[in-house]
Design an enzyme around this catalytic site. Structure first.
Site, PDB file in Angstrom:
ATOM      1  N   GLY A  35     -17.644  45.343  55.855  1.00 27.27           N
ATOM      2  CA  GLY A  35     -16.359  44.985  56.437  1.00 27.27           C
ATOM      3  C   GLY A  35     -15.605  44.122  55.446  1.00 27.27           C
ATOM      4  N   SER A  36     -14.412  43.693  55.827  1.00 23.88           N
ATOM      5  CA  SER A  36     -13.550  42.963  54.890  1.00 23.88           C
ATOM      6  C   SER A  36     -14.188  41.659  54.413  1.00 23.88           C
ATOM      7  CB  SER A  36     -12.201  42.677  55.553  1.00 23.88           C
ATOM      8  OG  SER A  36     -12.387  41.959  56.771  1.00 23.88           O
ATOM      9  N   GLU A  38     -17.172  41.006  53.798  1.00 25.51           N
ATOM     10  CA  GLU A  38     -18.321  41.210  52.907  1.00 25.51           C
ATOM     11  C   GLU A  38     -17.883  41.635  51.499  1.00 25.51           C
ATOM     12  OE1 GLU A  38     -18.986  40.637  56.446  1.00 25.51           O
ATOM     13  OE2 GLU A  38     -18.486  42.757  56.291  1.00 25.51           O
ATOM     14  N   GLU A  57     -23.848  49.551  62.228  1.00 24.70           N
ATOM     15  CA  GLU A  57     -24.661  48.364  61.940  1.00 24.70           C
ATOM     16  C   GLU A  57     -26.054  48.418  62.554  1.00 24.70           C
ATOM     17  OE1 GLU A  57     -20.340  47.092  61.606  1.00 24.70           O
ATOM     18  OE2 GLU A  57     -21.516  48.314  62.996  1.00 24.70           O
ATOM     19  N   HIS A  80     -21.277  42.414  59.326  1.00 19.91           N
ATOM     20  CA  HIS A  80     -19.891  41.953  59.387  1.00 19.91           C
ATOM     21  C   HIS A  80     -19.681  41.079  60.617  1.00 19.91           C
ATOM     22  CE1 HIS A  80     -15.623  41.861  58.941  1.00 19.91           C
ATOM     23  NE2 HIS A  80     -15.374  42.625  59.994  1.00 19.91           N
ATOM     24  N   HIS A 287     -45.434  46.563  82.340  1.00 23.19           N
ATOM     25  CA  HIS A 287     -44.111  47.161  82.544  1.00 23.19           C
ATOM     26  C   HIS A 287     -43.763  47.281  84.023  1.00 23.19           C
ATOM     27  CE1 HIS A 287     -41.203  50.769  81.667  1.00 23.19           C
ATOM     28  NE2 HIS A 287     -40.554  49.637  81.782  1.00 23.19           N
ATOM     29  N   GLY A 406     -38.907  48.733  73.346  1.00 26.44           N
ATOM     30  CA  GLY A 406     -38.519  49.713  74.352  1.00 26.44           C
ATOM     31  C   GLY A 406     -37.059  50.097  74.268  1.00 26.44           C
TER      32      GLY A 406
END
Length: 540
Positions: A35-36, A38, A57, A80, A287, A406
């Protein structure tokens, strides 16, 4: 830092100090979606560090996770601000549950406009990924960035491993900073001797001991040690519920099987054992609800774990906090040769018969026959995992990976990262149609790099696990479980992958063979019987 621990006087930019640290840590790849904020970090990118572009991402984090597990070094991810980190949070959570070492950086807006709530800034950036990172910071000064990244690396790599996070304002990279020298930080923790003596005594007096192995054994690279301990103790070996790695060869004669994530079914499976030793896993991951008779005192429970939090929540028994290599090495040395009869392992079912519509069991058996012996399997077929455990036995060390969280959307990008980390071996991604659509854009990265990756999509036109749970919970007319009309061949070909569809059993073997031999990335879509799998409706 210099060798005497003091910061050196020579000044470099924050960016140069960071890149030099990555080289010193052996980090040769950076995963990201730019992104800008970075762009200053990515400008004039060096030739000796490979920038791996993901198209979203979450895929960038999944790829870094798979790569880190393949190389046993931290993955470095560049995201970003709040928007990019937000997209990635699901796989950051999975990295936390996988105990995968990651250093995640994210671009922040310029410090001078942060008070104005600038566009694409992150408010309280260091708080956003918590609690699923081990360390999270936005450094107070630009010159503190390299030291923060060094701390993030050491923390990520310290057992139990996990992701860390550093937020970096866009204008920090050009500031002057002192170089930071990489240090050695030991990572092994030895067990308490008296506790190990108690465990050895318990194993010596037990009539029917069981070892429950978890992903920590494979993560530590100690599966061979685990086998030697089991053989010397003559104990049955079970796999902990939802284990994300293969920590024991599943064709070994002492291998008893996989424990359920149901308290009642797990307790029933372990009922005959008077001693249960859990190694590299929690006690236990459940679970569904139910009475856990295993905790009622019928069996003595020991645990060996490198995770102090896992030890703290264990409800009964003795927990020994140690990393796997020193703990298993000492246990092997201290154990006397047992005079117990060797326990009988599980009996594998006969090979399933071909049929049309294509049974998923036949697919899994055929895949077991087609995969190269040294291949790594990255799996995301939760509704078919019981069948996979019967018909696709894994060999042990570094053979199997899945998401401990999961959460879907991990395994396809993770397989891309795995293939990057193991370029001389075939990586196989076994994934459901619903799971594949979470991170389908990862195919593009694999195709662009011609990675040795075969993706097998099990297409049952729906969310099979949810179909099963709707039956177990006796709920009807649930929307959103059907997924008709997805053409994975066209999707894959559109991103540059070779792809075929199989709907007949007679076509399957040859299609898998070609997929495994294909130079580069290939996808095999297998249309299977849409029968609802049974996940918690039977005892074993």
């Amino acid at each position: 830092m210099s060798k005497n621990g003091k910061t050196g006087s020579k000044s470099v930019t924050v960016k140069q100090a960071t890149l030099d640290l990555l080289r010193a840590f052996g980090i040769r790849r950076v995963f990201g979606n730019p992104g800008s904020t970075e762009l200053p970090f990515l400008s004039d990118w060096p030739d000796d560090i490979d920038y791996v572009l993901a198209l979203q991402e979450a895929s960038a984090v999944g790829m870094a996770d798979g790569y880190a597990q393949a190389t046993r070094n931290a993955g470095f991810v560049n995201l970003h601000s709040a928007a990019g980190v937000g997209n990635a949070l699901g796989n950051i959570y999975t990295a936390h549950r996988n105990q995968t070492p990651l250093v995640i950086t994210a671009g922040q807006q310029a410090r001078s406009i942060l008070p104005l709530q600038a566009f694409l800034y992150a408010e309280r950036a260091s708080e956003f990924p918590r609690p699923y990172v081990k360390y999270s910071v936005e450094p107070a000064r630009p010159e503190d960035v390299p030291a923060a990244i060094a701390r993030a690396y050491y923390t990520a790599m310290q057992p139990p491993c996990g992701p860390t996070f550093v937020s970096i304002p866009i204008d920090d990279w050009a500031h002057a900073a002192a170089p930071v020298e990489a240090r050695k930080v030991s990572r092994e923790i030895g067990p308490e001797l008296d506790a190990m003596k108690a465990l050895v005594a318990a194993l010596g007096s037990a009539k029917h001991p069981a070892l429950v192995v978890g992903p920590g054994v494979d993560r530590a690279g100690t599966v061979d040690l685990m086998v030697r301990v089991a053989e010397k103790a003559r104990a049955s070996v079970w796999v902990s519920p939802f284990s994300a790695r293969c920590s024991f060869p599943e064709r070994h004669p002492q291998f008893a099987g996989f424990l359920h994530a149901s308290p009642a079914q797990l307790s029933d499976a372990l009922r005959e054992h008077d001693l249960v030793v859990v190694i590299g896993a929690p006690v236990f991951t459940f679970h569904v609800e139910g009475h856990a008779a295993i905790f009622d005192g019928g069996a003595t429970i020991f645990q060996i774990t490198d995770d102090a939090d896992a030890a703290a929540v264990t409800p009964v028994g003795t927990s020994i906090i140690a990393t796997m290599k020193p703990a298993l090495s000492l246990l092997l040395d201290m154990l006397p040769d047992s005079k117990r009869a060797a326990p009988k392992g599980r009996t594998l079912p006969p090979a399933p018969q071909a049929a049309d519509p294509l049974p998923v069991e036949f697919l899994l058996h055929s895949l077991s026959q087609a995969m190269p012996e040294d291949a790594s399997l990255v799996e995301e077929v939760p509704s078919h995992r019981p069948a996979m455990q019967k018909f696709l036995p894994m060999r042990g060390q570094d053979s199997f990976y899945t998401m401990a969280s999961g959460g879907l959307g991990y395994s396809l990008p993770a397989a891309v990262g795995m293939a990057l980390g193991k370029p001389n071996r075939r990586t196989v991604c076994l994934i459901g149609d619903g799971s594949a659509m979470y991170s389908i854009q990862a195919l593009w990265t694999a195709a662009q790099r011609k990675l040795p990756l075969t993706i097998v999509v099990i297409n049952n036109s729906g969310y099979g696990a949810m179909r099963s749970f709707s039956q177990v919970m006796q709920v009807r007319n649930v929307p959103g479980l059907e997924l008709p009309g997805i053409d994975f061949v066209r999707l894959a070909e559109g991103m540059g992958c070779h792809a075929v569809r199989v709907s007949k059993a007679a076509e399957l073997g040859e299609a898998l063979k070609r997929g495994m031999a294909h130079e580069g990335t290939s996808l095999v879509e297998v249309v299977v019987d849409s029968a609802v799998p049974v996940l918690y409706g039977q005892k074993h």
